[in-house]
Scaffold this motif. Structure first.
Motif, PDB file in Angstrom:
ATOM      1  N   ASN A  46     -15.363  -1.499  25.838  1.00 51.35           N
ATOM      2  CA  ASN A  46     -16.235  -2.507  25.384  1.00 51.35           C
ATOM      3  C   ASN A  46     -17.863  -2.262  25.557  1.00 51.35           C
ATOM      4  O   ASN A  46     -18.226  -1.858  26.486  1.00 51.35           O
ATOM      5  CB  ASN A  46     -16.061  -3.874  26.179  1.00 51.35           C
ATOM      6  CG  ASN A  46     -15.819  -4.976  25.295  1.00 51.35           C
ATOM      7  OD1 ASN A  46     -15.682  -4.997  24.142  1.00 51.35           O
ATOM      8  ND2 ASN A  46     -16.134  -6.338  25.718  1.00 51.35           N
ATOM      9  N   GLY A  47     -18.394  -2.450  24.498  1.00 49.25           N
ATOM     10  CA  GLY A  47     -19.802  -2.131  24.387  1.00 49.25           C
ATOM     11  C   GLY A  47     -20.112  -0.746  23.808  1.00 49.25           C
ATOM     12  O   GLY A  47     -21.285  -0.405  23.781  1.00 49.25           O
ATOM     13  N   ARG A 139     -19.129  -1.855  18.773  1.00 46.66           N
ATOM     14  CA  ARG A 139     -19.072  -2.088  20.096  1.00 46.66           C
ATOM     15  C   ARG A 139     -18.455  -3.345  20.649  1.00 46.66           C
ATOM     16  O   ARG A 139     -18.184  -3.703  21.558  1.00 46.66           O
ATOM     17  CB  ARG A 139     -20.861  -2.234  20.510  1.00 46.66           C
ATOM     18  CG  ARG A 139     -21.326  -0.810  20.296  1.00 46.66           C
ATOM     19  CD  ARG A 139     -22.904  -0.994  20.312  1.00 46.66           C
ATOM     20  NE  ARG A 139     -23.450   0.411  19.930  1.00 46.66           N
ATOM     21  CZ  ARG A 139     -23.816   0.871  18.572  1.00 46.66           C
ATOM     22  NH1 ARG A 139     -23.450   0.002  17.760  1.00 46.66           N
ATOM     23  NH2 ARG A 139     -24.623   1.972  18.666  1.00 46.66           N
ATOM     24  N   CYS A 140     -18.340  -4.289  19.541  1.00 42.56           N
ATOM     25  CA  CYS A 140     -17.646  -5.708  19.799  1.00 42.56           C
ATOM     26  C   CYS A 140     -16.133  -5.544  19.616  1.00 42.56           C
ATOM     27  O   CYS A 140     -15.574  -6.391  19.752  1.00 42.56           O
ATOM     28  CB  CYS A 140     -18.195  -6.749  18.878  1.00 42.56           C
ATOM     29  SG  CYS A 140     -19.795  -7.215  19.630  1.00 42.56           S
ATOM     30  N   CYS A 175     -23.743  -7.257  16.569  1.00 45.81           N
ATOM     31  CA  CYS A 175     -22.756  -7.357  18.029  1.00 45.81           C
ATOM     32  C   CYS A 175     -23.707  -7.355  19.067  1.00 45.81           C
ATOM     33  O   CYS A 175     -24.854  -6.757  19.065  1.00 45.81           O
ATOM     34  CB  CYS A 175     -22.173  -5.962  18.073  1.00 45.81           C
ATOM     35  SG  CYS A 175     -21.137  -5.835  19.436  1.00 45.81           S
ATOM     36  N   SER A 176     -23.683  -8.455  19.962  1.00 48.15           N
ATOM     37  CA  SER A 176     -24.469  -8.477  20.997  1.00 48.15           C
ATOM     38  C   SER A 176     -24.424  -7.735  21.937  1.00 48.15           C
ATOM     39  O   SER A 176     -25.124  -7.581  22.843  1.00 48.15           O
ATOM     40  CB  SER A 176     -24.095 -10.172  21.586  1.00 48.15           C
ATOM     41  OG  SER A 176     -22.854  -9.946  22.209  1.00 48.15           O
ATOM     42  N   LEU A 177     -23.506  -6.640  22.007  1.00 52.34           N
ATOM     43  CA  LEU A 177     -23.230  -5.682  23.025  1.00 52.34           C
ATOM     44  C   LEU A 177     -24.243  -4.405  22.680  1.00 52.34           C
ATOM     45  O   LEU A 177     -24.339  -3.378  23.440  1.00 52.34           O
ATOM     46  CB  LEU A 177     -21.915  -5.312  23.074  1.00 52.34           C
ATOM     47  CG  LEU A 177     -20.880  -6.630  23.733  1.00 52.34           C
ATOM     48  CD1 LEU A 177     -19.648  -5.867  23.762  1.00 52.34           C
ATOM     49  CD2 LEU A 177     -21.468  -7.077  25.089  1.00 52.34           C
ATOM     50  N   THR A 179     -27.111  -2.042  22.746  1.00 51.01           N
ATOM     51  CA  THR A 179     -28.348  -1.936  23.590  1.00 51.01           C
ATOM     52  C   THR A 179     -29.395  -1.610  22.839  1.00 51.01           C
ATOM     53  O   THR A 179     -29.546  -1.187  21.716  1.00 51.01           O
ATOM     54  CB  THR A 179     -27.994  -0.693  24.641  1.00 51.01           C
ATOM     55  OG1 THR A 179     -28.171   0.582  23.876  1.00 51.01           O
ATOM     56  CG2 THR A 179     -26.525  -0.990  25.349  1.00 51.01           C
TER      57      THR A 179
END
Length: 209
Positions: A46-47, A139-140, A175-177, A179
């Motif tokens: 995840n991520g 990433r999500c 996607c909040s993940l 970076t």
């Protein structure tokens, strides 16, 4: 640049993200939960952009694919695509289980090779996959591409291009993940592509008078 555009267009035209066996409704959704023994590979990645390869240890082509996947991992890392998780899931059949070590030895420790247990729910079936399929998730954990043969053959550039698209393009939305490091890298990739476009000379046509 034109090569990259052509590949992107070809990927867009592939049915159901690249394999006719996949239901269109699976795209941009997380896969059914699956695990092997006590491990959950998708949760662990995840991520990261995640590349799942369905390879069969008893198949000569799959062994070649495993070797080429390691080469692709090294190539992408050198280019800066560092936040990628690679997962190989061996076939559940007895002949593939017996040759698991042979498949595992074709990749480095950076690409885990998972061996399904004989009596567990078949991961390939859960993913609606077939031999030599590549499933690429953002990433999500949302499915961006599901590539089957011949498009998944690593001699061709489709898998590499699909990974790069999943890495830097928001095919399934934000996607909040993601970076800041990945965002900065993708901005540089985009700027470099624009620069190449500007530098590409326009063709000149000479007319006979």
């Amino acid at each position: 640049m034109w090569r990259s555009l052509g590949l992107a267009l070809a990927l867009c035209l592939l049915p159901s993200g690249g394999t006719e066996s996949q239901d269109q409704s699976s795209l941009c959704k997380q896969p059914p939960a699956w695990s092997i023994r006590d491990q959950d590979p998708m949760l662990n990645s995840n991520g990261s952009v995640t590349v799942v390869a369905l390879l069969q240890a008893s198949c000569y082509l799959c062994i070649l694919q495993a070797s080429k996947l390691e080469d692709l991992r090294v190539k992408l890392k050198k280019e800066g695509y560092s936040n990628i998780s690679y997962i190989v899931v061996n076939h559940q059949g007895i002949s593939s289980r017996l040759k698991y070590t042979h498949l595992k030895n074709k990749v480095s420790e950076h690409i885990p090779v998972y061996q399904q247990e004989e009596n567990q729910t078949d991961v390939w079936t859960l993913l609606n996959g077939s031999k030599d399929d590549f499933l690429i998730y953002d990433r999500c954990g949302r499915l961006v591409y599901h590539l089957g043969l011949p498009f998944s053959f690593l001699t061709f550039p489709y898998v590499e291009e699909a990974i790069k698209i999943a890495y830097c393009e928001k095919k399934c939305g934000n996607c909040s993940l993601t970076t800041l490091k990945d965002e900065d890298f993708c901005k540089r990739v985009s700027l470099a592509t624009v620069d190449k476009t500007v530098e590409t000379p326009s063709p000149h046509y000479h007319h006979e008078h």
